[in-house]
Design a protein around this motif. Structure first.
Motif, short mmCIF file in Angstrom:
data_model
loop_
_atom_site.label_atom_id
_atom_site.label_comp_id
_atom_site.label_asym_id
_atom_site.label_seq_id
_atom_site.Cartn_x
_atom_site.Cartn_y
_atom_site.Cartn_z
N ASP A 219 -15.65 0.90 11.49
CA ASP A 219 -14.20 1.01 10.76
C ASP A 219 -14.27 0.50 9.34
OD1 ASP A 219 -11.10 1.76 10.18
OD2 ASP A 219 -10.77 1.22 11.88
N GLN A 220 -14.27 1.69 8.91
CA GLN A 220 -14.01 1.78 7.48
C GLN A 220 -13.11 1.09 6.46
OE1 GLN A 220 -13.33 5.14 4.43
NE2 GLN A 220 -16.07 4.33 3.69
N TYR A 221 -11.23 1.47 7.08
CA TYR A 221 -10.15 1.04 6.94
C TYR A 221 -10.11 -0.29 7.58
CZ TYR A 221 -5.19 1.17 6.83
OH TYR A 221 -4.18 1.00 5.92
N GLN A 222 -10.52 -0.51 8.67
CA GLN A 222 -10.21 -1.89 9.03
C GLN A 222 -11.32 -2.85 8.26
OE1 GLN A 222 -7.36 -2.20 10.71
NE2 GLN A 222 -7.59 -4.34 10.19
N PHE A 223 -12.29 -2.72 8.79
CA PHE A 223 -12.90 -3.25 7.20
C PHE A 223 -13.23 -3.53 6.01
CE2 PHE A 223 -16.63 -4.02 4.28
CZ PHE A 223 -17.21 -5.19 4.99
N PHE A 224 -12.42 -2.99 5.60
CA PHE A 224 -12.15 -3.35 3.75
C PHE A 224 -10.88 -4.13 4.07
CE2 PHE A 224 -15.10 -0.32 2.42
CZ PHE A 224 -16.33 -0.56 1.92
N LEU A 225 -9.71 -3.63 4.96
CA LEU A 225 -8.61 -4.27 5.44
C LEU A 225 -8.20 -5.50 5.56
CD1 LEU A 225 -5.80 -3.74 4.54
CD2 LEU A 225 -5.08 -3.94 7.11
N ASP A 226 -9.94 -5.50 6.35
CA ASP A 226 -9.99 -7.82 7.00
C ASP A 226 -11.04 -8.16 5.51
OD1 ASP A 226 -9.21 -6.91 9.52
OD2 ASP A 226 -10.93 -6.44 10.14
N SER A 402 15.27 16.85 -13.94
CA SER A 402 16.51 15.94 -13.81
C SER A 402 16.56 14.54 -13.62
CB SER A 402 17.30 16.21 -12.78
OG SER A 402 18.44 15.54 -12.08
N ALA A 403 16.89 13.66 -14.96
CA ALA A 403 16.01 12.59 -15.49
C ALA A 403 17.37 11.94 -14.41
CB ALA A 403 16.00 12.04 -16.64
N ASP A 404 18.35 11.93 -13.82
CA ASP A 404 19.45 11.01 -13.60
C ASP A 404 18.69 10.95 -12.25
OD1 ASP A 404 20.78 11.17 -15.74
OD2 ASP A 404 21.77 12.54 -15.07
N TYR A 405 17.58 11.87 -11.94
CA TYR A 405 17.74 11.49 -9.98
C TYR A 405 16.33 10.71 -10.33
CZ TYR A 405 15.99 13.25 -5.22
OH TYR A 405 15.55 13.25 -4.58
N ALA A 406 16.17 9.59 -8.94
CA ALA A 406 14.84 9.04 -9.05
C ALA A 406 14.58 9.01 -7.36
CB ALA A 406 15.05 8.10 -9.17
N ASN A 407 13.49 9.05 -6.56
CA ASN A 407 12.72 8.88 -5.33
C ASN A 407 11.89 7.07 -5.59
OD1 ASN A 407 13.55 10.59 -3.02
ND2 ASN A 407 12.37 12.04 -4.31
N LYS A 408 12.48 6.51 -4.64
CA LYS A 408 11.96 5.42 -4.68
C LYS A 408 10.88 5.00 -3.76
CE LYS A 408 15.60 2.89 -6.85
NZ LYS A 408 15.02 1.94 -7.90
N PHE A 409 9.97 4.13 -3.45
CA PHE A 409 9.69 3.93 -1.74
C PHE A 409 8.70 2.39 -2.13
CE2 PHE A 409 6.01 5.64 -4.39
CZ PHE A 409 5.19 4.96 -4.28
N VAL A 410 8.79 1.68 -0.98
CA VAL A 410 7.73 0.53 -1.13
C VAL A 410 6.06 0.73 -0.48
CG1 VAL A 410 7.78 -2.02 0.22
CG2 VAL A 410 10.00 -0.38 -0.23
N SER A 411 5.72 0.04 -1.99
CA SER A 411 3.87 -0.03 -1.40
C SER A 411 3.85 -1.32 -1.16
CB SER A 411 3.40 0.78 -3.25
OG SER A 411 2.09 0.33 -2.39
N ASP A 412 3.35 -1.22 0.08
CA ASP A 412 2.75 -2.44 0.14
C ASP A 412 0.97 -2.30 0.90
OD1 ASP A 412 2.34 -5.02 2.50
OD2 ASP A 412 3.75 -4.22 3.56
N PRO A 413 0.78 -3.50 -0.26
CA PRO A 413 -1.04 -3.71 -0.34
C PRO A 413 -2.00 -3.83 1.36
CG PRO A 413 -0.45 -4.47 -2.12
CD PRO A 413 0.85 -4.31 -0.91
N SER A 414 -0.85 -4.34 2.40
CA SER A 414 -1.48 -4.54 3.14
C SER A 414 -1.36 -4.24 4.48
CB SER A 414 -0.43 -6.16 4.26
OG SER A 414 1.07 -5.78 4.36
N LYS A 415 -0.40 -2.34 4.12
CA LYS A 415 -0.10 -1.00 5.09
C LYS A 415 -0.68 -0.16 4.18
CE LYS A 415 1.89 0.15 8.68
NZ LYS A 415 3.06 0.60 9.61
#
Length: 604
Positions: A219-226, A402-415
């Motif tokens: 499992d490539q994803y899990q190997f590198f995450l671990d 539209s410079a007044d508009y923005a989207n935000k998101f949380v980036s979590d390196p653990s997921k």
């Protein structure tokens, strides 16, 4: 990248080669006294003279021994059946050749005395071949796919007058932008390939001297995450793996990487060139596009470009139905390329001495949306016009910023966001280049913007430039842009479509790219982000030739992790990410503003 995956190919067989060719193995001495193993296959028919087709490779000329024949000796079956002298050579320091290997050996423009590089080794080899091989007509061509494509490009710098035609295919050009890095981000998915290039040897060998690491999971994803931070991968590659140490010691685009690039040296090229690439090549998109572009800018030679709907090296295969992952593109595309392009190109310049006309377009580009070949008089097409979309409200691609508009998101390196739903421990990933992106679109840490359903076809032809306006609560971040073709509800499945999927609403990835944010102002000058400060991050996505058909939608996805295609950014600025500690990896909030612009080259 790894050409041995291409060597298990079609109607060239060992029996055919043995019946029609003689095999000879020689050691050709270079100007500094080092001898390179060279395998020569010459037609048994000695009634005529033949050109020499040469491929230089780090991947072995096996099987060794003059009594042992390989099934594939040339670029394609048509050229083998017509008759040519085919030469394969282990490059300096690899397999059965002497000398010291230098990964992407730097070119020396003004060599003195016994100074050597791959250009001088090519010159010395060609010189020996034309002077010593019976029944050769004095004309030489070179070719190669991936790393051998790099050596084909390098041959252009040899300056030997017998070299008349060169075809760099999926050619590596710079390891900071091809294969192991994309815009400074490390392609962790290629990490196992470090085994191939990192272990040195002291003498010629005919069996592998390197070994791939024994990993605890498929499992490539899990190997590198671990595994955690990149520094923990030292458990698998010790100091004797030279390439791993070089990657870690040179996180920026410093002189080590710059000197190994080949494109900057392509000036005043004389031989005819046919650059070949795959529009869905997961490994080497940057190299072919930029090799062609540089030669076009600096030289007055014959120079053409061919890009089909292929993954890495597909054009050298014999598959009747051409598909990448779930998506089908057409029949016999590789066979037709081999017969109508590759064979004709080499025959014209090597057998006919470039006489008469050949009718190849300047750029032959397959339209991966409408599924047909396009011919262009230049690349990018002169008729293409820049059309901008902005990342607007309500997940819409807008034609108004539209410079007044923005989207935000949380980036979590653990997921981190995976690069595919089908992640396993592969040598290098391939099918993700056209994979369904619905799984990503439905994650909260992936922003989605799309057009309304198109009422007429829209053809994108050329590079894509994303000019993101962003901010982060941290001091470091990666930015990933994906261009998606959203299929309509009535789309029919292909035979290749995986059984658990439907092409109904399929989100086909057309192009994607990452920018390591620390390099937004230059790859040699990493800079931290100032928390919560709006900045521009530009990302160039390699060329496309794709029609978004009426009834489809154009979608853009923005994210910050793409794992484990690329390594995880700690999101805390550190001088060297390869030495980041676990505590450096922090969850951060990223902002994408509505005046972020995506520039497309659109054919009218």
């Amino acid at each position: 990248m790894l050409l041995f995956v291409v060597f298990s190919l079609h109607a060239q067989t060992e029996e055919y080669v043995r019946a029609h060719y003689d095999k000879q193995e020689v050691k050709i001495k270079m100007r500094d006294g080092v001898s390179l193993h060279t395998t020569i296959y010459s037609p048994k028919d000695k009634s005529q003279e033949y050109p020499i087709l040469m491929m230089r490779t780090p991947y072995s000329c096996a099987p060794y021994g003059e009594e042992n024949f390989k099934g594939r000796i040339g670029p394609n079956q048509f050229m083998v059946e017509e008759g040519n002298i085919f030469v394969q050579q282990d490059v300096r320091g690899r397999w059965n050749s002497e000398g010291t290997y230098d990964n992407m050996r730097a070119y020396i423009p003004n060599k003195k005395g016994k100074q050597v590089d791959e250009a001088s080794d090519t010159y010395d080899t060609i010189d020996w071949l034309v002077k010593n091989l019976a029944n050769n007509n004095g004309n030489v061509g070179t070719w190669g796919i991936s790393y051998p494509g790099f050596y084909a490009t390098y041959s252009l710098l040899s300056g030997h007058p017998a070299l008349k035609a060169v075809s760099p295919q999926a050619c590596i050009s710079d390891f900071f932008f091809d294969d192991f890095h994309h815009n400074g981000a490390f392609l962790e998915s290629y990490w196992r390939a470090v085994s191939l290039f990192g272990y040195m040897k002291d003498e010629p060998v005919t069996k592998p001297w390197y070994a791939f690491p024994d990993l605890p999971s498929e499992d490539q994803y899990q190997f590198f995450l671990d595994a955690g931070p990149l520094t923990n991968l030292d458990e698998y590659y010790k100091e004797d793996n030279v390439f791993w140490q070089q990657i870690k010691d040179h996180p920026d685009y410093d002189e080590f990487w710059r000197s190994r690039g080949i494109i900057q040296h392509l000036r005043d090229i004389k031989p005819a060139v046919m650059v070949v690439g795959g529009l869905f090549d997961a490994e080497d998109l940057y190299g072919p596009f930029n090799t062609y572009r540089k030669i076009e800018e600096t030289s007055d030679n014959y120079n053409i470009l061919v890009y089909g709907p292929w993954s890495h090296g597909d054009w050298a295969r014999s598959t009747e139905r051409q598909a990448i992952g779930n998506v089908y593109f057409g029949d016999n595309l590789s066979r037709d390329f081999q017969k109508d392009y590759e064979t004709k190109f080499f025959n014209h310049f090597l057998k006919n001495d470039g006489k008469d006309e050949i009718d190849f377009p300047e750029a032959s580009m397959y339209d991966s949306g409408s599924r047909k070949w396009n011919s262009y008089t230049q690349w990018p097409p002169k008729a293409a016009e820049i059309k901008s979309f902005y990342l607007g409200e309500n997940q819409m691609l807008s034609e108004t910023a539209s410079a007044d508009y923005a989207n935000k998101f949380v980036s979590d390196p653990s997921k981190p966001v995976p690069y595919s739903e089908d992640i396993k421990m592969v040598f290098t990933p391939r099918k993700y280049m056209t994979d369904d992106q619905r799984f990503a679109a439905r994650r909260p840490d992936v922003l989605v913007y799309e057009t309304e359903v198109l009422t007429e076809d829209m053809t994108l032809s050329g590079e894509i430039l994303a000019k993101l306006q962003v901010a982060t609560t941290g001091t470091a971040a990666d930015w990933v842009v994906k261009v998606i073709d959203v299929y309509p509800p009535d789309a029919e499945d292909y035979p290749e479509t995986q059984k658990y999927l439907k092409m109904d609403n399929y989100h086909m990835m057309v192009r994607s790219e990452v920018m390591r944010g620390r390099f937004r102002d230059g790859f040699s000058d990493p800079k931290a982000f100032e928390a919560n400060k709006k900045v521009e991050v530009d990302i160039t996505l390699q060329g496309v030739n794709h029609t978004f058909l009426k009834g489809h939608k154009l979608q853009i996805q923005i994210q910050s992790t793409w794992f484990p295609l690329i390594d995880r950014n700690p999101q805390t600025f550190v001088p060297n990410i390869y030495k980041a500690k676990a505590e450096d990896f922090t969850k951060q909030t990223h902002t994408v503003f509505g005046d972020s612009e995506i520039q497309f080259s659109v054919l009218k």
